[in-house]
Motif scaffolding. Structure first.
Motif, PDB file in Angstrom:
ATOM      1  N   GLY A 209       0.845  -1.183   0.000  1.00  0.00           N
ATOM      2  CA  GLY A 209       0.000   0.000   0.000  1.00  0.00           C
ATOM      3  C   GLY A 209       0.885   1.239   0.000  1.00  0.00           C
ATOM      4  N   ASP A 210       0.985   1.894  -1.156  1.00  0.00           N
ATOM      5  CA  ASP A 210       1.868   3.060  -1.270  1.00  0.00           C
ATOM      6  C   ASP A 210       1.039   4.303  -1.541  1.00  0.00           C
ATOM      7  OD1 ASP A 210       4.856   3.918  -3.203  1.00  0.00           O
ATOM      8  OD2 ASP A 210       3.806   4.870  -1.530  1.00  0.00           O
ATOM      9  N   GLU A 211       0.836   5.082  -0.479  1.00  0.00           N
ATOM     10  CA  GLU A 211      -0.010   6.274  -0.632  1.00  0.00           C
ATOM     11  C   GLU A 211       0.706   7.357  -1.410  1.00  0.00           C
ATOM     12  OE1 GLU A 211       2.594   7.206   2.788  1.00  0.00           O
ATOM     13  OE2 GLU A 211       1.601   5.452   1.950  1.00  0.00           O
TER      14      GLU A 211
ATOM     15  N   GLY B  38       1.852   0.699   5.974  1.00  0.00           N
ATOM     16  CA  GLY B  38       2.837   1.474   6.720  1.00  0.00           C
ATOM     17  C   GLY B  38       2.285   2.145   7.970  1.00  0.00           C
ATOM     18  N   PRO B  39       3.154   2.839   8.707  1.00  0.00           N
ATOM     19  CA  PRO B  39       2.772   3.516   9.950  1.00  0.00           C
ATOM     20  C   PRO B  39       2.101   4.862   9.666  1.00  0.00           C
ATOM     21  CG  PRO B  39       5.086   3.889   9.506  1.00  0.00           C
ATOM     22  CD  PRO B  39       4.575   2.993   8.391  1.00  0.00           C
ATOM     23  N   GLU B  40       1.723   5.555  10.745  1.00  0.00           N
ATOM     24  CA  GLU B  40       1.086   6.863  10.590  1.00  0.00           C
ATOM     25  C   GLU B  40       1.894   7.783   9.669  1.00  0.00           C
ATOM     26  OE1 GLU B  40      -0.444   5.550  14.709  1.00  0.00           O
ATOM     27  OE2 GLU B  40       1.449   5.434  13.597  1.00  0.00           O
ATOM     28  N   GLY B  41       3.189   7.742   9.792  1.00  0.00           N
ATOM     29  CA  GLY B  41       4.044   8.645   9.009  1.00  0.00           C
ATOM     30  C   GLY B  41       4.400   8.080   7.645  1.00  0.00           C
ATOM     31  N   GLY B  42       3.896   6.897   7.329  1.00  0.00           N
ATOM     32  CA  GLY B  42       4.178   6.282   6.030  1.00  0.00           C
ATOM     33  C   GLY B  42       5.576   5.700   5.959  1.00  0.00           C
TER      34      GLY B  42
ATOM     35  N   VAL C  14       0.454  -0.606  -4.774  1.00  0.00           N
ATOM     36  CA  VAL C  14      -0.957  -0.338  -5.095  1.00  0.00           C
ATOM     37  C   VAL C  14      -1.419   0.942  -4.417  1.00  0.00           C
ATOM     38  CG1 VAL C  14      -1.512  -2.798  -5.355  1.00  0.00           C
ATOM     39  CG2 VAL C  14      -1.881  -1.672  -3.142  1.00  0.00           C
TER      40      VAL C  14
ATOM     41  N   LEU D 127      -4.814   2.843  -2.788  1.00  0.00           N
ATOM     42  CA  LEU D 127      -6.136   2.560  -2.206  1.00  0.00           C
ATOM     43  C   LEU D 127      -7.007   3.792  -2.354  1.00  0.00           C
ATOM     44  CD1 LEU D 127      -4.887   0.821   1.081  1.00  0.00           C
ATOM     45  CD2 LEU D 127      -5.710  -0.301  -1.001  1.00  0.00           C
ATOM     46  N   GLY D 128      -6.976   4.367  -3.572  1.00  0.00           N
ATOM     47  CA  GLY D 128      -7.824   5.524  -3.846  1.00  0.00           C
ATOM     48  C   GLY D 128      -7.059   6.826  -3.656  1.00  0.00           C
TER      49      GLY D 128
ATOM     50  N   ARG E 152      -7.395   9.337  -1.572  1.00  0.00           N
ATOM     51  CA  ARG E 152      -7.251   9.987  -0.255  1.00  0.00           C
ATOM     52  C   ARG E 152      -6.242   9.215   0.599  1.00  0.00           C
ATOM     53  NH1 ARG E 152     -12.056  10.206  -2.230  1.00  0.00           N
ATOM     54  NH2 ARG E 152     -12.460   8.046  -1.655  1.00  0.00           N
TER      55      ARG E 152
ATOM     56  N   LEU F 167      -5.483   7.336   3.637  1.00  0.00           N
ATOM     57  CA  LEU F 167      -6.270   6.633   4.641  1.00  0.00           C
ATOM     58  C   LEU F 167      -5.446   6.449   5.907  1.00  0.00           C
ATOM     59  CD1 LEU F 167      -7.628   3.765   2.320  1.00  0.00           C
ATOM     60  CD2 LEU F 167      -8.660   6.027   2.761  1.00  0.00           C
TER      61      LEU F 167
ATOM     62  N   ALA G  52      -6.740   1.645   5.931  1.00  0.00           N
ATOM     63  CA  ALA G  52      -6.021   1.068   4.779  1.00  0.00           C
ATOM     64  C   ALA G  52      -5.936  -0.449   4.911  1.00  0.00           C
ATOM     65  CB  ALA G  52      -4.629   1.685   4.687  1.00  0.00           C
TER      66      ALA G  52
END
Ligand code: SAM
Length: 248
Positions: free
Chosen positions: A165-167, A198-202, A220, A222-223, A225, A227, A232
Motif C-alpha cells: 500500500g503506497d499512498e 505502513g505507519p502513521e508517518g508512512g 498499489v 487505495l484511492g 485519499r 487513509l 487502509a
C-alpha cells in the motif's frame, strides 16, 4: 451457541475426549454464562474443525468438557499475511480484531523507519484475535508475529507476492502504482500474499525504493485519499477477500 478456542496443545479432538478448560474459560462458562452440567458449547483448536462438547463437570476452579461430535471440518488453505507497521495501541488492536474477522491468516507486526514504537503487548493482541475468532465462527486464530524490522521481514521473504500500500505515487517513474482492484485482477493467483501497510508517518523514500525494487512487489493505491493505517489495512483485506480470497 458459545464458541471457545481451545489451545493447540490439547490432544487431537475425538469423540469422548475430555478437555479441562483453563481458569479464565472455566470462570466464563460457570460464573459469567452460568452454564451447568449437560449444557453444550462449540469448541475449535485451529486444527481439528469444530466440535460439539457437553459440560461434564462444573467445579469452582475448572470446567470439564466431553467431546460429542465434529460439527464442521477444518477448512484448508490460509488467508493472506497482513504485515502492518506498529501504530498507536487502540488502532493496532482494532486492526487485529477486524483482520481476524476478515480472515487474515497471519498478522506480522513491523517496525519501520517512521514507527514510533519498537514493541507492543503481543499477548494482548493474541487474546483480542482469539475473542474475535470465537465471535466470527472462524475455525482458527490468526498467528500474531512479534515486531520485526521491515528489512528483516523482507529478507526472510516467506511469501510469494507483496501487495504494498503506497499512498505516495511520486515514485511513479520506477514502477506503476496500480489501483488495488486492478492489481488483484491482473496478477496471477499465488499461495501466500502479503498485504503491507505502513505507519502513521508512512514509509520513507529508501524503504519505498527498496520495496519497489523487488520483483515480487506490487505497489498499489487505495484511492485518492490518504487513509489511516487501520482503514487502509481493513479496506485492502476486504478487497483482497472479495477478488481473490474466500468471499468469492
Ligand atoms: N504518510 C502518510 C502521510 O502521513 O502523508 C500517511 C500514511 S498512512 C496513514 C499509513 C499507511 O496506509 C501508508 O503507509 C500506506 O501503506 C497506507 N495507505 C494509506 N492511504 C493509502 C492510499 N491512498 N493508497 C495506498 N496506501 C495507502
Amino acid at each position: 451457541m458459545i464458541r471457545l478456542f481451545i489451545s493447540e496443545t490439547t490432544p487431537p479432538f475425538a469423540e469422548g475426549l475430555s478437555v479441562i478448560l483453563n481458569p479464565d474459560q472455566s470462570r466464563y462458562l460457570a460464573a459469567v454464562m452460568r452454564l451447568s452440567v449437560d449444557d453444550t458449547v462449540s469448541i475449535f483448536n485451529g486444527r481439528d474443525g469444530e466440535w460439539g462438547a457437553r459440560l461434564s463437570e462444573v467445579g469452582k476452579k475448572a470446567v470439564k468438557l466431553d467431546l460429542i461430535e465434529q460439527t464442521r471440518p477444518q477448512p484448508t488453505g490460509q488467508g493472506p499475511i497482513l504485515a502492518v507497521a506498529l501504530i498507536k495501541r487502540s488502532a493496532l488492536e482494532y486492526i487485529v480484531e477486524k483482520a481476524t474477522e476478515l480472515g487474515a491468516g497471519t498478522i506480522q507486526l513491523l517496525t519501520t523507519r517512521r514507527t514510533n514504537a519498537s514493541h507492543t503487548n503481543v499477548e494482548r493482541l493474541v487474546s483480542i484475535a482469539k475473542e474475535s475468532a470465537e465471535q466470527t465462527e472462524r475455525l482458527d486464530v490468526p498467528e500474531i508475529l512479534a515486531p520485526v524490522k521491515l528489512d528483516r521481514f523482507l529478507a526472510a521473504a516467506a511469501f510469494d507476492r507483496l501487495i504494498f500500500g503506497d499512498e505516495n505515487s511520486t515514485h511513479e517513474g520506477t514502477r506503476e502504482t496500480l489501483p488495488l482492484l486492478q492489481a488483484l485482477k491482473t496478477t496471477a493467483a499465488v499461495e501466500r500474499s502479503v498485504i503491507l501497510i505502513g505507519p502513521e508517518g508512512g514509509f520513507d523514500d529508501d524503504e519505498r525504493l527498496a520495496l519497489r525494487g523487488r520483483p515480487d512487489c506490487i505497489p498499489v493505491n487505495l484511492g485518492p485519499r490518504i487513509l489511516r493505517a487501520d482503514t487502509a489495512a481493513i479496506s485492502a483485506l476486504t478487497l483482497y477477500q472479495a477478488v481473490v480470497g474466500d468471499w468469492r
